[in-house]
Design an enzyme around this catalytic site. Sequence first.
Site, PDB file in Angstrom:
ATOM      1  N   SER A 142       0.815  -1.208   0.000  1.00 26.53           N
ATOM      2  CA  SER A 142       0.000   0.000   0.000  1.00 26.53           C
ATOM      3  C   SER A 142       0.852   1.264   0.000  1.00 26.53           C
ATOM      4  O   SER A 142       1.985   1.281   0.489  1.00 26.53           O
ATOM      5  CB  SER A 142      -0.904   0.003   1.235  1.00 26.53           C
ATOM      6  OG  SER A 142      -0.133  -0.128   2.416  1.00 26.53           O
ATOM      7  N   GLN A 144       1.574   4.274   1.907  1.00 24.75           N
ATOM      8  CA  GLN A 144       1.424   4.319   3.355  1.00 24.75           C
ATOM      9  C   GLN A 144       2.430   5.281   3.973  1.00 24.75           C
ATOM     10  O   GLN A 144       3.362   5.763   3.322  1.00 24.75           O
ATOM     11  CB  GLN A 144       1.644   2.917   3.944  1.00 24.75           C
ATOM     12  CG  GLN A 144       3.031   2.350   3.648  1.00 24.75           C
ATOM     13  CD  GLN A 144       3.184   0.921   4.144  1.00 24.75           C
ATOM     14  OE1 GLN A 144       3.785   0.699   5.190  1.00 24.75           O
ATOM     15  NE2 GLN A 144       2.653  -0.038   3.389  1.00 24.75           N
ATOM     16  N   HIS A 146       4.055   5.960   8.312  1.00 28.16           N
ATOM     17  CA  HIS A 146       4.023   5.531   9.706  1.00 28.16           C
ATOM     18  C   HIS A 146       4.014   6.765  10.607  1.00 28.16           C
ATOM     19  O   HIS A 146       4.795   7.694  10.404  1.00 28.16           O
ATOM     20  CB  HIS A 146       5.236   4.658  10.026  1.00 28.16           C
ATOM     21  CG  HIS A 146       5.373   3.491   9.097  1.00 28.16           C
ATOM     22  ND1 HIS A 146       4.382   2.553   8.930  1.00 28.16           N
ATOM     23  CD2 HIS A 146       6.389   3.127   8.273  1.00 28.16           C
ATOM     24  CE1 HIS A 146       4.785   1.655   8.037  1.00 28.16           C
ATOM     25  NE2 HIS A 146       5.988   1.985   7.618  1.00 28.16           N
ATOM     26  N   LYS A 169       7.149   4.227  14.186  1.00 27.05           N
ATOM     27  CA  LYS A 169       7.677   3.116  13.404  1.00 27.05           C
ATOM     28  C   LYS A 169       8.641   3.591  12.311  1.00 27.05           C
ATOM     29  O   LYS A 169       8.407   3.365  11.124  1.00 27.05           O
ATOM     30  CB  LYS A 169       6.519   2.322  12.782  1.00 27.05           C
ATOM     31  CG  LYS A 169       6.941   0.984  12.165  1.00 27.05           C
ATOM     32  CD  LYS A 169       5.778   0.373  11.391  1.00 27.05           C
ATOM     33  CE  LYS A 169       6.214  -0.901  10.665  1.00 27.05           C
ATOM     34  NZ  LYS A 169       5.169  -1.416   9.768  1.00 27.05           N
ATOM     35  N   GLU A 171      11.703   2.997   9.962  1.00 28.01           N
ATOM     36  CA  GLU A 171      12.128   1.688   9.465  1.00 28.01           C
ATOM     37  C   GLU A 171      13.228   1.826   8.419  1.00 28.01           C
ATOM     38  O   GLU A 171      13.414   2.881   7.807  1.00 28.01           O
ATOM     39  CB  GLU A 171      10.937   0.917   8.883  1.00 28.01           C
ATOM     40  CG  GLU A 171      10.298   1.549   7.664  1.00 28.01           C
ATOM     41  CD  GLU A 171       9.038   0.818   7.207  1.00 28.01           C
ATOM     42  OE1 GLU A 171       8.409   0.144   8.044  1.00 28.01           O
ATOM     43  OE2 GLU A 171       8.692   0.945   6.034  1.00 28.01           O
ATOM     44  N   HIS A 309       5.440   6.157   1.291  1.00 24.44           N
ATOM     45  CA  HIS A 309       6.234   5.162   0.579  1.00 24.44           C
ATOM     46  C   HIS A 309       5.363   3.973   0.212  1.00 24.44           C
ATOM     47  O   HIS A 309       4.259   3.795   0.743  1.00 24.44           O
ATOM     48  CB  HIS A 309       7.428   4.700   1.421  1.00 24.44           C
ATOM     49  CG  HIS A 309       7.048   4.052   2.723  1.00 24.44           C
ATOM     50  ND1 HIS A 309       6.629   4.786   3.816  1.00 24.44           N
ATOM     51  CD2 HIS A 309       7.005   2.751   3.124  1.00 24.44           C
ATOM     52  CE1 HIS A 309       6.365   3.969   4.835  1.00 24.44           C
ATOM     53  NE2 HIS A 309       6.580   2.735   4.424  1.00 24.44           N
ATOM     54  N   ARG A 328      -2.732   3.769   5.690  1.00 22.38           N
ATOM     55  CA  ARG A 328      -2.762   3.421   4.264  1.00 22.38           C
ATOM     56  C   ARG A 328      -3.748   4.315   3.508  1.00 22.38           C
ATOM     57  O   ARG A 328      -4.735   4.773   4.069  1.00 22.38           O
ATOM     58  CB  ARG A 328      -3.163   1.960   4.077  1.00 22.38           C
ATOM     59  CG  ARG A 328      -2.261   0.959   4.781  1.00 22.38           C
ATOM     60  CD  ARG A 328      -2.763  -0.472   4.588  1.00 22.38           C
ATOM     61  NE  ARG A 328      -1.909  -1.437   5.238  1.00 22.38           N
ATOM     62  CZ  ARG A 328      -2.044  -1.830   6.510  1.00 22.38           C
ATOM     63  NH1 ARG A 328      -3.023  -1.321   7.246  1.00 22.38           N
ATOM     64  NH2 ARG A 328      -1.221  -2.715   7.025  1.00 22.38           N
ATOM     65  N   LYS A 334      -6.832  -3.458   2.185  1.00 20.75           N
ATOM     66  CA  LYS A 334      -6.983  -3.240   3.616  1.00 20.75           C
ATOM     67  C   LYS A 334      -7.634  -1.881   3.898  1.00 20.75           C
ATOM     68  O   LYS A 334      -7.856  -1.079   3.001  1.00 20.75           O
ATOM     69  CB  LYS A 334      -5.621  -3.332   4.308  1.00 20.75           C
ATOM     70  CG  LYS A 334      -4.963  -4.706   4.222  1.00 20.75           C
ATOM     71  CD  LYS A 334      -3.631  -4.730   4.959  1.00 20.75           C
ATOM     72  CE  LYS A 334      -2.983  -6.101   4.902  1.00 20.75           C
ATOM     73  NZ  LYS A 334      -1.676  -6.127   5.611  1.00 20.75           N
TER      74      LYS A 334
END
Length: 455
Positions: A142, A144, A146, A169, A171, A309, A328, A334
């Site tokens: 997706s 998305q 964070h 989050k 990453e 991203h 998302r 989802k």
Amino acid sequence: MASSTTASSQMGLGLGIGLGKAIGHGMLVPSETEAEAQPDMARGVLRLRGAVQHYEWGRRGDDSLVARLAGGGDDGDRRPYAELWMGTHPSAPSSLAASGESLREWLARRGPAALLGRAVAARWGGDLPFLFKVLSVAKALSIQAHPDRELARALHALRPATYRDDNHKPEMAVAVTEFRALCGFVRIQELKDVLRTVPEVRELVGKEEAAKLMAAKEHDGGIGVRPYLQSAFTKLMTASKETVSEAVSKLKSRLNVESKVRTLTKKEQLVLSLEMQYPEDVGVLAAFFFNYVKLSPGEALYIGANEPHAYLSGECVECMATSDNVVRAGLTPKYIDVQTLCSMLTYNQNFPEILRGVPVQAHVTRYTPPSEEFEVDRCLLPPGESVTMSPVPGPSIFLVMTGEGEIEADSMLDEGRAKEGDVFFVPAHTEVRIVCSGPGSMQLYRAGVNSGFFS
């Protein structure tokens, strides 16, 4: 190699014999003498079993690195093997290979301070501060972002079933194969080119918003462009389903016709492939707003809070703060939360930095992101060679990606054989020696707390 007693003494808890000290999360940290008194088994290197996630975008069968590492994907098993999780997040915690007990429960029972190190236990309680993963991506994830800590707390309080924890989050993905992603907004000049050459995007953005962006100048790091970019992107992402469907159909037809008389750009080829995966999805059009990134094996990408991203294809190891919070807004079946995503983004316009790691010793490269929770070491060990990983003040998780050999430590709870797919938990202050004894090279990854946290 240092003995277990020596390793314990290096912890330097200094809290007084027979006394404990209450620290973060209401936990009792033992004194130095109490930590030393714990049995070797409490501090031993453990074999773990990671948790597999069967998301629809994952690769299937032997084509999936996750399946091969997890021992799945046999004939007849056509489930998508998307992610292998290694850590203590409650959504998919790792377990001890020998007993099946969750790593989180085992840490709590044995004493987090002795296993995670005093500083880590004081800062993050009884959990690992990082979550280590392997991803096998067959189709786009997706669009998305964070949330940062403040937004994560708010979202978790508001919708705990969707946003399952209150942590941020950040990453980092380290490519194992060629890895493709969309990440961050393109610079204003490229965005102007999109508005000039992609009428389907221009129509959804609208004349007024398009005119503002076309007149904008890039200065002061693009700060002046951000409100116009946010307004235009929000207009696109909140367009009606019917309008988006019509625009995507027009885009597809136009590019298919033009491909017969010219070579399509890489971004145009990408959006056609996204349309095949997610027909009539607004994410197909949104891709024009984002940087298209290709990583070669060994290259890495760090993604901070509130940055848009979407991973597109390939396989990687990924490390992040212990969280599963994802907002998302497209390219997914989802739950989508478009308004939250559009309001939370930084709207920075820069091509992301590609990290190539820094050699820290022979055969070992380290990737250090600007996040205190984690770092990743990549170890490529030729046949017959060995490497010693010095003790660190925090916990580590080791993953054997390819090859075979031995892992030697003071408190191994078995014979220390290491082969493809093996996962090990290494407590704080534990020296580990890795020997490649197979016919081919050995590739390992270590996830641990960022070394800068201990400085």
